[in-house]
Design a protein around this motif. Structure first.
Motif, PDB file in Angstrom:
ATOM      1  N   HIS A  25       8.215 -41.995 -43.246  1.00  0.00           N
ATOM      2  CA  HIS A  25       9.310 -42.562 -44.034  1.00  0.00           C
ATOM      3  C   HIS A  25       9.177 -44.079 -44.207  1.00  0.00           C
ATOM      4  N   TYR A  26       8.672 -44.751 -43.179  1.00  0.00           N
ATOM      5  CA  TYR A  26       8.431 -46.192 -43.342  1.00  0.00           C
ATOM      6  C   TYR A  26       7.375 -46.425 -44.426  1.00  0.00           C
ATOM      7  N   GLN A  80      17.616 -36.390 -47.873  1.00  0.00           N
ATOM      8  CA  GLN A  80      18.314 -35.728 -48.976  1.00  0.00           C
ATOM      9  C   GLN A  80      18.951 -36.730 -49.927  1.00  0.00           C
ATOM     10  N   GLN A  81      19.385 -37.854 -49.394  1.00  0.00           N
ATOM     11  CA  GLN A  81      20.060 -38.859 -50.212  1.00  0.00           C
ATOM     12  C   GLN A  81      19.119 -39.989 -50.645  1.00  0.00           C
ATOM     13  N   ALA A  82      17.816 -39.785 -50.417  1.00  0.00           N
ATOM     14  CA  ALA A  82      16.770 -40.734 -50.840  1.00  0.00           C
ATOM     15  C   ALA A  82      16.891 -42.105 -50.173  1.00  0.00           C
ATOM     16  N   PHE A  83      17.121 -42.097 -48.854  1.00  0.00           N
ATOM     17  CA  PHE A  83      17.139 -43.319 -48.064  1.00  0.00           C
ATOM     18  C   PHE A  83      16.046 -43.234 -46.994  1.00  0.00           C
ATOM     19  N   PRO A  84      14.778 -43.442 -47.385  1.00  0.00           N
ATOM     20  CA  PRO A  84      13.692 -43.297 -46.411  1.00  0.00           C
ATOM     21  C   PRO A  84      13.796 -44.285 -45.254  1.00  0.00           C
ATOM     22  N   ASN A  85      14.368 -45.460 -45.506  1.00  0.00           N
ATOM     23  CA  ASN A  85      14.520 -46.437 -44.430  1.00  0.00           C
ATOM     24  C   ASN A  85      15.463 -45.924 -43.342  1.00  0.00           C
ATOM     25  N   HIS A  86      16.508 -45.233 -43.732  1.00  0.00           N
ATOM     26  CA  HIS A  86      17.449 -44.686 -42.743  1.00  0.00           C
ATOM     27  C   HIS A  86      16.820 -43.506 -42.001  1.00  0.00           C
ATOM     28  N   ALA A  87      16.064 -42.688 -42.717  1.00  0.00           N
ATOM     29  CA  ALA A  87      15.371 -41.571 -42.067  1.00  0.00           C
ATOM     30  C   ALA A  87      14.378 -42.104 -41.046  1.00  0.00           C
ATOM     31  N   ALA A  88      13.630 -43.125 -41.434  1.00  0.00           N
ATOM     32  CA  ALA A  88      12.641 -43.714 -40.530  1.00  0.00           C
ATOM     33  C   ALA A  88      13.316 -44.250 -39.274  1.00  0.00           C
ATOM     34  N   LEU A  89      14.415 -44.956 -39.456  1.00  0.00           N
ATOM     35  CA  LEU A  89      15.111 -45.537 -38.320  1.00  0.00           C
ATOM     36  C   LEU A  89      15.650 -44.453 -37.384  1.00  0.00           C
ATOM     37  N   ASP A  91       6.802 -44.436 -47.004  1.00  0.00           N
ATOM     38  CA  ASP A  91       7.484 -44.151 -48.276  1.00  0.00           C
ATOM     39  C   ASP A  91       8.333 -45.334 -48.724  1.00  0.00           C
ATOM     40  N   TRP A  92       8.896 -46.025 -47.775  1.00  0.00           N
ATOM     41  CA  TRP A  92       9.759 -47.162 -48.056  1.00  0.00           C
ATOM     42  C   TRP A  92       8.947 -48.415 -48.391  1.00  0.00           C
ATOM     43  N   GLY A  93       7.671 -48.406 -48.004  1.00  0.00           N
ATOM     44  CA  GLY A  93       6.797 -49.540 -48.281  1.00  0.00           C
ATOM     45  C   GLY A  93       6.796 -50.609 -47.194  1.00  0.00           C
ATOM     46  N   ALA A  94       7.199 -50.249 -45.994  1.00  0.00           N
ATOM     47  CA  ALA A  94       7.288 -51.204 -44.881  1.00  0.00           C
ATOM     48  C   ALA A  94       5.956 -51.255 -44.119  1.00  0.00           C
ATOM     49  N   SER A  95       4.957 -51.875 -44.737  1.00  0.00           N
ATOM     50  CA  SER A  95       3.590 -51.886 -44.193  1.00  0.00           C
ATOM     51  C   SER A  95       3.483 -52.502 -42.807  1.00  0.00           C
ATOM     52  N   ALA A  96       4.134 -53.631 -42.593  1.00  0.00           N
ATOM     53  CA  ALA A  96       4.049 -54.288 -41.290  1.00  0.00           C
ATOM     54  C   ALA A  96       4.660 -53.401 -40.199  1.00  0.00           C
ATOM     55  N   LYS A  97       5.775 -52.775 -40.512  1.00  0.00           N
ATOM     56  CA  LYS A  97       6.426 -51.877 -39.549  1.00  0.00           C
ATOM     57  C   LYS A  97       5.528 -50.686 -39.254  1.00  0.00           C
ATOM     58  N   VAL A  98       4.855 -50.173 -40.268  1.00  0.00           N
ATOM     59  CA  VAL A  98       3.938 -49.039 -40.090  1.00  0.00           C
ATOM     60  C   VAL A  98       2.831 -49.428 -39.116  1.00  0.00           C
ATOM     61  N   ARG A  99       2.241 -50.586 -39.305  1.00  0.00           N
ATOM     62  CA  ARG A  99       1.153 -51.015 -38.416  1.00  0.00           C
ATOM     63  C   ARG A  99       1.646 -51.152 -36.972  1.00  0.00           C
ATOM     64  N   THR A 100       2.779 -51.786 -36.794  1.00  0.00           N
ATOM     65  CA  THR A 100       3.322 -52.012 -35.452  1.00  0.00           C
ATOM     66  C   THR A 100       3.674 -50.701 -34.761  1.00  0.00           C
ATOM     67  N   THR A 119       4.796 -37.784 -25.245  1.00  0.00           N
ATOM     68  CA  THR A 119       4.218 -36.962 -26.306  1.00  0.00           C
ATOM     69  C   THR A 119       5.250 -36.661 -27.389  1.00  0.00           C
ATOM     70  N   GLU A 120       6.453 -36.306 -26.977  1.00  0.00           N
ATOM     71  CA  GLU A 120       7.519 -36.052 -27.949  1.00  0.00           C
ATOM     72  C   GLU A 120       7.899 -37.336 -28.693  1.00  0.00           C
ATOM     73  N   ALA A 121       7.878 -38.450 -27.981  1.00  0.00           N
ATOM     74  CA  ALA A 121       8.189 -39.738 -28.611  1.00  0.00           C
ATOM     75  C   ALA A 121       7.146 -40.068 -29.667  1.00  0.00           C
ATOM     76  N   ALA A 122       5.880 -39.808 -29.360  1.00  0.00           N
ATOM     77  CA  ALA A 122       4.812 -40.073 -30.325  1.00  0.00           C
ATOM     78  C   ALA A 122       5.003 -39.229 -31.581  1.00  0.00           C
ATOM     79  N   THR A 123       5.459 -38.006 -31.419  1.00  0.00           N
ATOM     80  CA  THR A 123       5.736 -37.147 -32.568  1.00  0.00           C
ATOM     81  C   THR A 123       6.880 -37.722 -33.405  1.00  0.00           C
ATOM     82  N   ALA A 124       7.931 -38.164 -32.745  1.00  0.00           N
ATOM     83  CA  ALA A 124       9.066 -38.762 -33.456  1.00  0.00           C
ATOM     84  C   ALA A 124       8.625 -40.020 -34.192  1.00  0.00           C
ATOM     85  N   PHE A 125       7.794 -40.832 -33.545  1.00  0.00           N
ATOM     86  CA  PHE A 125       7.281 -42.032 -34.204  1.00  0.00           C
ATOM     87  C   PHE A 125       6.427 -41.656 -35.414  1.00  0.00           C
TER      88      PHE A 125
END
Length: 76
Positions: free
Chosen positions: A54-55, A17-26, A57-66, A42-48
């Motif tokens: 959000h990662y 809501q406050q446009a902080f995708p990095n915080h949402a991702a974390l 959206d934030w542009g954190a490509s390396a984090k997305v891959r990992t 299974t639930e953890a995979a959904t959360a990931f």
């Protein structure tokens, strides 16, 4: 654990809501890590998966891959 999940979800919603995708991702990632520790892969995979959105959206490509590799490993 149920309260913690609720609070992580709420934190992620507010971050979006406050446009902080990095915080949402974390928040989603931390919820996922808590679920992994509780043996709920299974639930953890959904959360990931939610964190990945959000990662990206934030542009954190390396984090997305990992995190995506980790998510796929949970589903094996």
């Amino acid at each position: 654990e149920a309260l913690a999940q609720t609070l992580y979800r709420r934190a992620a919603q507010r971050a979006v809501q406050q446009a902080f995708p990095n915080h949402a991702a974390l928040a989603h990632e931390r919820r996922g890590r808590m679920l992994v520790a509780g043996g709920r892969a299974t639930e953890a995979a959904t959360a990931f998966g939610e964190a990945l959105v959000h990662y990206r959206d934030w542009g954190a490509s390396a984090k997305v891959r990992t995190l995506d590799r980790e998510r796929r490993d949970l589903l094996r």
